[in-house]
Structure formats: structure tokens, C-alpha cells
Scaffold this motif. Structure first.
Motif, PDB file in Angstrom:
ATOM      1  N   GLU A  17       0.830  -1.201   0.000  1.00 16.54           N
ATOM      2  CA  GLU A  17       0.000   0.000   0.000  1.00 16.54           C
ATOM      3  C   GLU A  17       0.871   1.259   0.000  1.00 16.54           C
ATOM      4  N   LEU A  18       1.908   1.260   0.813  1.00 12.63           N
ATOM      5  CA  LEU A  18       2.781   2.427   0.891  1.00 12.63           C
ATOM      6  C   LEU A  18       3.577   2.616  -0.397  1.00 12.63           C
ATOM      7  N   GLU A  19       4.046   1.524  -0.976  1.00  8.35           N
ATOM      8  CA  GLU A  19       4.761   1.627  -2.239  1.00  8.35           C
ATOM      9  C   GLU A  19       3.852   2.162  -3.335  1.00  8.35           C
ATOM     10  N   GLY A  20       2.584   1.739  -3.312  1.00 12.90           N
ATOM     11  CA  GLY A  20       1.630   2.259  -4.290  1.00 12.90           C
ATOM     12  C   GLY A  20       1.418   3.745  -4.127  1.00 12.90           C
ATOM     13  N   SER A  21       1.397   4.188  -2.876  1.00 11.77           N
ATOM     14  CA  SER A  21       1.228   5.608  -2.613  1.00 11.77           C
ATOM     15  C   SER A  21       2.438   6.404  -3.081  1.00 11.77           C
ATOM     16  N   LEU A  22       3.640   5.830  -2.894  1.00 13.18           N
ATOM     17  CA  LEU A  22       4.874   6.531  -3.263  1.00 13.18           C
ATOM     18  C   LEU A  22       5.146   6.494  -4.758  1.00 13.18           C
ATOM     19  N   PHE A  23       4.838   5.350  -5.389  1.00  5.42           N
ATOM     20  CA  PHE A  23       5.329   5.144  -6.744  1.00  5.42           C
ATOM     21  C   PHE A  23       4.237   4.897  -7.769  1.00  5.42           C
ATOM     22  N   GLY A  24       3.042   5.486  -7.569  1.00  2.00           N
ATOM     23  CA  GLY A  24       2.150   5.396  -8.713  1.00  2.00           C
ATOM     24  C   GLY A  24       0.670   5.327  -8.500  1.00  2.00           C
ATOM     25  N   ASN A  25       0.168   4.893  -7.355  1.00  2.00           N
ATOM     26  CA  ASN A  25      -1.273   4.746  -7.227  1.00  2.00           C
ATOM     27  C   ASN A  25      -1.982   6.039  -6.891  1.00  2.00           C
ATOM     28  N   GLY A  26      -1.273   7.008  -6.368  1.00  2.00           N
ATOM     29  CA  GLY A  26      -1.918   8.272  -6.030  1.00  2.00           C
ATOM     30  C   GLY A  26      -2.600   8.224  -4.691  1.00  2.00           C
ATOM     31  N   SER A  27      -3.005   9.400  -4.234  1.00  2.00           N
ATOM     32  CA  SER A  27      -3.651   9.484  -2.931  1.00  2.00           C
ATOM     33  C   SER A  27      -5.150   9.424  -3.053  1.00  2.00           C
ATOM     34  N   GLY A  28      -5.672   9.879  -4.184  1.00  2.00           N
ATOM     35  CA  GLY A  28      -7.079   9.668  -4.494  1.00  2.00           C
ATOM     36  C   GLY A  28      -8.070  10.344  -3.596  1.00  2.00           C
ATOM     37  N   GLY A  29      -8.913  11.183  -4.183  1.00  2.00           N
ATOM     38  CA  GLY A  29     -10.055  11.716  -3.455  1.00  2.00           C
ATOM     39  C   GLY A  29      -9.750  12.940  -2.641  1.00  2.00           C
ATOM     40  N   ASP A  30     -10.761  13.814  -2.537  1.00  2.00           N
ATOM     41  CA  ASP A  30     -10.613  15.022  -1.741  1.00  2.00           C
ATOM     42  C   ASP A  30     -11.189  14.857  -0.348  1.00  2.00           C
ATOM     43  N   GLU A  31     -12.048  13.853  -0.162  1.00  2.00           N
ATOM     44  CA  GLU A  31     -12.691  13.669   1.132  1.00  2.00           C
ATOM     45  C   GLU A  31     -11.731  12.990   2.109  1.00  2.00           C
ATOM     46  N   PRO A  32     -11.854  13.299   3.401  1.00  6.82           N
ATOM     47  CA  PRO A  32     -10.990  12.630   4.388  1.00  6.82           C
ATOM     48  C   PRO A  32     -11.213  11.124   4.363  1.00  6.82           C
ATOM     49  N   GLY A  33     -10.140  10.367   4.343  1.00  8.36           N
ATOM     50  CA  GLY A  33     -10.241   8.908   4.402  1.00  8.36           C
ATOM     51  C   GLY A  33     -10.600   8.258   3.094  1.00  8.36           C
ATOM     52  N   ALA A  34     -10.583   9.009   1.959  1.00  6.61           N
ATOM     53  CA  ALA A  34     -10.972   8.431   0.680  1.00  6.61           C
ATOM     54  C   ALA A  34     -10.065   7.272   0.305  1.00  6.61           C
ATOM     55  N   GLY A  35     -10.666   6.184  -0.183  1.00  6.28           N
ATOM     56  CA  GLY A  35      -9.905   5.036  -0.649  1.00  6.28           C
ATOM     57  C   GLY A  35      -9.371   4.135   0.437  1.00  6.28           C
ATOM     58  N   ARG A  36      -9.633   4.409   1.672  1.00  3.17           N
ATOM     59  CA  ARG A  36      -9.118   3.575   2.762  1.00  3.17           C
ATOM     60  C   ARG A  36     -10.026   2.364   2.989  1.00  3.17           C
ATOM     61  N   PRO A  37      -9.529   1.338   3.679  1.00  2.00           N
ATOM     62  CA  PRO A  37     -10.353   0.156   3.947  1.00  2.00           C
ATOM     63  C   PRO A  37     -11.633   0.508   4.692  1.00  2.00           C
ATOM     64  N   THR A  38     -12.714  -0.125   4.277  1.00  2.00           N
ATOM     65  CA  THR A  38     -14.003   0.120   4.918  1.00  2.00           C
ATOM     66  C   THR A  38     -14.436  -1.023   5.825  1.00  2.00           C
ATOM     67  N   GLY A  39     -13.803  -2.175   5.680  1.00  2.00           N
ATOM     68  CA  GLY A  39     -14.146  -3.318   6.523  1.00  2.00           C
ATOM     69  C   GLY A  39     -13.172  -4.452   6.287  1.00  2.00           C
ATOM     70  N   CYS A  40     -13.080  -5.352   7.244  1.00  2.00           N
ATOM     71  CA  CYS A  40     -12.177  -6.500   7.123  1.00  2.00           C
ATOM     72  C   CYS A  40     -12.867  -7.750   7.664  1.00  2.00           C
ATOM     73  N   ILE A  41     -12.776  -8.841   6.901  1.00  2.00           N
ATOM     74  CA  ILE A  41     -13.295 -10.139   7.322  1.00  2.00           C
ATOM     75  C   ILE A  41     -12.117 -11.055   7.640  1.00  2.00           C
ATOM     76  N   VAL A  42     -12.164 -11.707   8.789  1.00  6.48           N
ATOM     77  CA  VAL A  42     -11.115 -12.635   9.230  1.00  6.48           C
ATOM     78  C   VAL A  42     -11.733 -14.026   9.315  1.00  6.48           C
ATOM     79  N   LEU A  43     -11.119 -14.998   8.619  1.00  6.17           N
ATOM     80  CA  LEU A  43     -11.675 -16.348   8.555  1.00  6.17           C
ATOM     81  C   LEU A  43     -10.612 -17.385   8.930  1.00  6.17           C
ATOM     82  N   PRO A  44     -10.372 -17.612  10.211  1.00  6.54           N
ATOM     83  CA  PRO A  44      -9.450 -18.685  10.625  1.00  6.54           C
ATOM     84  C   PRO A  44     -10.180 -20.025  10.656  1.00  6.54           C
ATOM     85  N   THR A  45      -9.422 -21.093  10.583  1.00 12.71           N
ATOM     86  CA  THR A  45     -10.027 -22.414  10.738  1.00 12.71           C
ATOM     87  C   THR A  45     -10.115 -22.762  12.235  1.00 12.71           C
ATOM     88  N   LEU A  46     -10.860 -23.803  12.528  1.00 11.94           N
ATOM     89  CA  LEU A  46     -11.156 -24.142  13.915  1.00 11.94           C
ATOM     90  C   LEU A  46      -9.915 -24.502  14.733  1.00 11.94           C
TER      91      LEU A  46
END
Length: 669
Positions: A522-551
Motif C-alpha cells: 500500500e505504501l509503495e503504491g502511494s509513493l510510486f504510482g497509485n496516487g492518494s485519491g479523493g478530496d474527502e478525508p479517508g478516501a480510498g481507505r479500507p471500509t471493513g475487514c473479514i477474518v476467517l481462521p479455521t477451527l
């Protein structure tokens, strides 16, 4: 300054820590440096690529999770739904329904068939308080353990960012996790498929010009994905344990019908083998889609949404992106070997027998160069953080000679079972005990040129796993050969392999390395090509995460520490407002997913399949860089506004009292 040093400088500055320039220390020296660094925006719009994101229409992509451990199922669902609703942005005329609800309930509860009905009823009954009138799609299932999160967190330690949520894990205990998602600009299709409706995947089916559309209709996805051919649909699959025998046909069919798709998910589970797992799939009547041939994709009534067999799923396309990765939790032991013979196909034998031959290793031999390189790299890892002593060439050669002397007999090709017995004698008591119960062998994957031989180093750099680890299904007692599950792997002569064991400490380091690699990408993308994207605070950041471990992971693997994996997510993604999931009977997807693109184009190197004894992590975000709604900040602002109102009221009261006193004094004169 090198790009790697610049990456460390950015990470340290973002996390508020001082930075001392030093050579890259693999990988533990990097873990804490990138942990709280801000993530880059998703590709698809930003200042650097000259494409402006669309104007914000007031609709957030938002995930909100509620969790309850109430022993009463109706009460637990009511508490979890209420908590999730309170963490969503305010409803509006453009967004007045919850697009997707993902529900996981402990199998210890009675009457799991009422879960969907209870979730829908609680959302609708709370419309006067939160403004959401209903739920469009619901999926989920029972679980042997549940993962959820609560909004807000304890005060962060010095140098750490404030976290949006606090993950909570409940293993083998009554608990319910409800995740509500608002997904504007996303086309959703909920489907349910059974074994008898699933076509057996056959290479001949691909020759028909309409084969893909016919397959879609059979599984309830008819017409899906035909309008946006360039879009890459995302499939979340929740199969029942009994459906695992048909899962391979479903995965191959999805890959055939949707070649650019992503797949993730987990097999439903139970606390006890005496109970039966249930899976849920519901689509509101307004959103019900005819899958073709009169097949409805999912139940349109809550009462008919619970199933004891089959596979439920959600197809997503449009303004959504999912980054996935899988942890194997297996530690390499012994040397590095090469396959010198495999099972041979025999004319006249059945297809299954010849398929087993392709999955059989007949003999292996020590790869001396790779073993020495691996041992030296692992020694560096063991001494990480310590000053390296000067080692002259004679000492280095002596170490190599001792190492090769230990594996002298392995220079001669021998059956893998015989070599496994030799390796086992060199291990600790715990590792020996595991190796007696299960034999794990990893086959090297493509893309190794110019990369570190260390598994942890590769993961920490976002380069993916070096070995694909599989459990041996059977062994030849006469010839010492080993065979993997039928069709799971195509053994190639000349490929490298290693033996592995399950180990909690290595699993912990692997998870940390995976998330370090994720943040580096993610940081390399920000430094070398993906851009920061969006004018709103927090634009493009993760909105949720699912964790699926086995038993078999969780507290059992991590030394009795509950919540290690989900807690690590909130450390690396402090801005994510929702962490949820469940303990499964296996996870579905690609080993390196989307995070390591380096191996993705190599045939068979990143296969879509079922993985046991693993954990999968799925990070969602908006392609168009919609801003992230922060329930923590919203509550802080609301609390601040309420405090200001109280202060203003107190000041007004004080001024009124002073005015009254002046008036009284005036009258007395």
C-alpha cells in the motif's frame, strides 16, 4: 536514499516514531515500523494518474459490526443488530436500506433457522431510531467460533494511532456477530446452489459457445455479469461441510464463467461434531433475480432461508474492491529437496488412478545449494536485531560442511517417507509429535528468481508464499511414496519441496509478515504510482475487514491468547471501522490473493481452492474512493456537541441569574 529506506522513513513519520537510517532488517525489524502507517487510496482515481474521482453523493461505503455473547439467541441478535445500526452513517433518501447483512451464530444456540427472520425484524423495528427500513440481502451460517468488533477502543499507547474498533473473538461459546454493509454503486446477487443443481465440471463443457451462460443459470447466476464485461466480480462463498466434495466443481465453474473474478469464503462449522451446520441465504422480493430456467437465486422469505446442505454466496460487482491473503501456519523443517520421480500414469487404468499418479512423489534428493542458502538465511532471521559477528570464509565453509554432513544420506535419491523419518529425528519433541500425526509437504511455487529464500522475508515484502503446503493423503508402505489429495496438485519432476509442521510461534510471525507485506504494498503504491485519491478525508481507505481462521487456530494455536489475529488487524488497520468473521472448517480462495501480484500470472501458482488449517483476511474498499464513515469520530463529535450544549446552557443560566440579580439590585435602589 533507496526506495526501501524511503518507505521506512514514510512509515515511521506516519506512525509518529523517530527514524534511524539502517539496512532493511527482515522481517521483525519492519513489523512495528509500518503497523500504524496510513494506507494508500485504491487504484482507479487520484491526483497522480490525472483522473478525478466522481463527486461524493453523500453515500458512504460502510461496514458496521455488532456482537453479543448473550446466551439467548433472540436477545443476542437484538443486541448485535442494534450495535451495528448505531455504527452506520445516518440514513438518507438515497440510502435507506441495508444492502447486505452477514450473520454468524454459534452452533450452541437452538433454532438457528430463525436467525435471518430475527435480523430482518430487528432492522425494520429500529427504523424509527436509525432510519433504515429493511435489509436487501442476508447470508451467513453457524460457526464453532465467532469474530466481531465493537465501536471504539481503549486509549492507544504512546506512538500508536487511535483505533476505530475493538475486535472480539468467542471460541466454542454462545455468540452472534452481525455485519451490516452499505454498498452504493455495487450490484449484488445472492445465490444458493445444491449438489444436484451443480453441473460436474468437465473440460468438454467449455467447447459450447453458450456453455458459460448455461452454467450460470444452473447455479442461479443467470444473466449476472453480462452488462459490465470489463468488471471483475467478487464472490463470497459459505458452503456447508457436506458440500466440500462438490466445491471443486463450483470453483472451476466460477473460474470458467467469470475468468477475472475473485473468490473468498469459509466453510460453515459447529462447536461439536454432534450438531449440524446451517447456512443462510435471503434476498428481498424486490431484489430477487431470476437465475434462468425458473431458478430463483435465494429464498425471498426469511422462513425458507436456512439450509443444512449446499453453498450460499454473494456476487458483488461495481464500486467495490477486495484484497485477500491467506496464512498457512506451517513452519519449514529440514533441508530443501528436489523431486526426482513421481507417480507414472498407467495405460488402461481409471482416470482417478492416473490422477493420483500425478499427485504422487516417488523420490526426492537433497538440493545442496538451496539447503545452504536457506540455512544461512534462517540464521540471519534467528539473529535479527543482534550485531552480526565477522565470519571468515573458513568458518563459513566449515558450517556448510557440517550441514551437508548431516544430510549426507539425502544426497542419494530416496523415498520421501524415508527422508521424513530422518528429518523427524532432528526435531523437537513437539514437532516430532505433530509429524507423527500428519505429514505436511510444501511444493515450491514459481517466481523465485531474485527473491529471498526465506518464507517470512517474502511475505514481509509482499511477494507471497514460497511453498504451497499440503497434507499428505496417503503413503506407500512398500515404496515410501506419498500422495496428495486427488487432483489437488500436479507434481513436477525437478520442482523443489520441503517438510513442514504446524507451529504457533511461526504462525504468529507469518501473520505479522503478511500484514507487513500488505502495508508495504500500500505504501509503495502511494509513493510510486497509485496516487492518494479523493478530496474527502479517508478516501480510498479500507471500509471493513473479514477474518476467517479455521477451527484449529485461535487460542489453541497461539498459546492460549484469544483474539490474536483479529487484534492484529486493528493494529495494522487502525482506521477500519469493522472487523468480523468466524472460525471455519476451511477457507476458500487464492493463497496469495490480490496482495502479491508477482505470482498471479504463473500457471497453477495461485490456485483457487479449499485450504485447511489456515486463516484468510479480506479487506474491502471502494474503487471510486468513497470516504470512510467513522462512527468513533461521529460519536466524539456528538459528545463534543452535547458537552458544548451543556456548557452553553450553563452559561446562559449563569447570565440569566446575574441579570436577575442586577434587576433586583436596581429595584432596591
Amino acid at each position: 536514499m533507496t526506495p526501501r529506506a524511503l518507505l521506512l522513513l514514510l512509515s515511521s513519520a506516519a506512525s509518529g516514531r523517530s527514524f534511524q537510517h539502517a539496512a532493511f532488517a527482515p522481517p521483525a525489524g519492519l513489523f512495528r515500523d509500518v503497523r500504524n502507517a496510513p494506507l494508500a487510496a485504491a487504484p482507479g482515481g487520484g491526483a497522480d494518474d490525472g483522473v478525478s474521482p466522481p463527486p461524493f453523493d453523500g453515500r458512504y461505503q460502510s461496514f458496521a459490526t455488532g456482537m453479543s455473547t448473550n446466551p439467548s439467541l433472540p436477545a443476542a441478535i437484538e443486541e448485535a443488530v442494534g450495535s451495528a445500526l448505531s455504527s452506520l452513517p445516518p440514513a438518507s433518501d438515497l440510502q435507506y436500506e441495508v444492502d447486505l447483512a452477514v450473520v454468524h451464530a454459534s452452533s450452541l444456540y437452538e433454532d438457528p433457522g430463525a436467525v435471518v427472520q430475527s435480523v430482518i425484524r430487528n432492522v425494520e423495528s429500529s427504523s424509527g431510531l436509525y432510519g433504515y427500513a429493511g435489509v436487501r440481502h442476508v447470508v451467513g451460517g453457524t460457526a464453532g467460533g465467532v469474530i466481531g468488533s465493537r465501536c471504539g477502543a481503549a486509549s492507544p499507547e504512546e506512538g500508536e494511532a487511535a483505533r476505530e474498533c475493538t475486535p472480539v473473538e468467542a471460541e466454542a461459546a454462545p455468540a452472534v456477530s452481525v455485519t451490516l454493509a452499505l454498498l452504493p454503486g455495487v450490484e449484488l446477487r445472492t445465490f444458493y446452489v445444491t449438489k444436484d443443481r451443480l453441473p460436474e465440471y468437465d473440460g468438454d463443457m467449455t467447447r459450447s459457445p453458450d456453455a458459460a451462460e448455461r452454467w450460470k443459470k444452473d447455479v442461479g447466476l443467470g444473466g449476472y455479469g453480462t452488462e459490465g464485461e470489463d468488471d471483475e466480480p467478487i464472490f463470497m462463498l459459505l458452503p456447508s461441510p457436506a458440500f466440500q466434495t462438490s466445491l471443486d466443481d463450483l470453483l472451476r465453474g466460477l473460474n470458467f464463467a467469470f475468468p477475472s473474478s475473485q473468490t473468498f469464503g469459509g466453510v460453515a462449522s459447529t462447536v461439536s461434531s454432534l450438531s449440524r451446520a446451517r447456512i443462510f441465504a435471503y434476498t428481498s422480493p424486490r431484489d430477487a433475480a431470476d437465475g434462468g430456467g425458473g431458478v430463483i437465486t435465494a429464498s425471498t422469505t426469511p422462513e425458507g432461508s436456512s439450509h443444512g446442505d449446499g453453498c450460499v454466496g454473494v456476487a458483488m460487482s461495481g464500486d467495490v474492491r477486495a484484497d485477500t491473503m491467506i496464512a498457512q501456519g506451517a513452519k519449514p523443517v529440514g533441508g530443501v529437496y528436489r523431486v526426482v520421480s513421481r507417480g507414472a500414469a498407467v495405460p488402461g487404468k481409471s482416470g482417478d488412478e492416473n490422477e493420483a499418479a500425478k499427485s504422487t512423489i516417488g523420490a526426492i534428493v537433497l538440493d545442496e545449494g538451496a539447503t545452504i542458502e536457506q540455512a544461512e538465511e534462517e540464521e540471519k532471521l534467528d539473529n535479527d536485531g543482534e550485531e552480526e559477528e565477522e565470519i571468515d570464509e573458513d568458518d563459513r565453509e566449515a558450517k556448510r560442511a557440517r550441514l551437508l554432513d548431516e544430510y549426507a544420506k539425502a544426497r542419494i535419491p530416496k523415498p520421501p517417507l524415508a527422508e521424513a523419518n530422518f528429518v523427524m529425528k532432528t526435531l523437537s519433541d513437539d514437532d516430532q509429535a505433530f509429524m507423527r500425526r500428519a505429514l505436511l509437504i510444501g511444493l515450491e511455487r514459481g517466481g523465485s528468481v531474485g527473491r529471498s529464500p526465506s518464507e517470512l522475508n517474502r511475505l514481509a515484502r509482499g511477494e507471497g508464499h514460497r511453498f504451497t503446503v499440503r497434507q499428505v493423503a496417503s503413503a506407500g508402505m512398500k515404496d515410501g511414496s506419498v500422495t496428495f489429495p486427488l487432483g489437488s496438485v500436479d507434481v513436477r519432476v525437478g520442482s523443489r519441496c520441503r517438510f513442514f509442521v504446524r507451529d504457533g510461534d511461526f504462525a504468529r510471525r507469518e501473520v505479522e509478515a503478511l500484514w507487513t507485506g500488505f502495508k508495504r504494498k500500500e505504501l509503495e503504491g502511494s509513493l510510486f504510482g497509485n496516487g492518494s485519491g479523493g478530496d474527502e478525508p479517508g478516501a480510498g481507505r479500507p471500509t471493513g475487514c473479514i477474518v476467517l481462521p479455521t477451527l484449529d487456530r485461535g487460542a489453541k494455536l497461539f498459546g492460549g491468547k484469544a483474539g490474536f489475529e483479529s487484534g492484529l488487524v486493528s493494529e495494522y488497520l487502525p482506521d477500519v471501522p469493522s472487523v468480523s468473521g468466524f472460525f471455519s472448517n476451511g477457507v476458500v480462495g487464492n493463497l496469495d490473493g490480490t496482495v502479491s501480484a508477482g505470482n498471479a500470472n504463473l500457471p497453477g501458482s495461485n490456485e483457487n481452492t479449499l485450504w485447511g488449517s489456515s486463516s484468510q483476511y479480506v479487506v474491502f474498499r471502494s474503487k471510486s474512493n468513497r470516504p470512510v464513515f467513522s462512527p468513533r469520530r461521529a460519536r466524539e463529535e456528538a459528545a463534543g456537541a452535547a458537552s458544548a450544549q451543556v456548557r452553553d446552557a450553563a452559561m446562559d443560566s449563569k447570565l440569566a441569574a446575574e441579570d436577575a440579580k442586577r434587576i433586583q439590585l436596581t429595584k432596591s435602589f
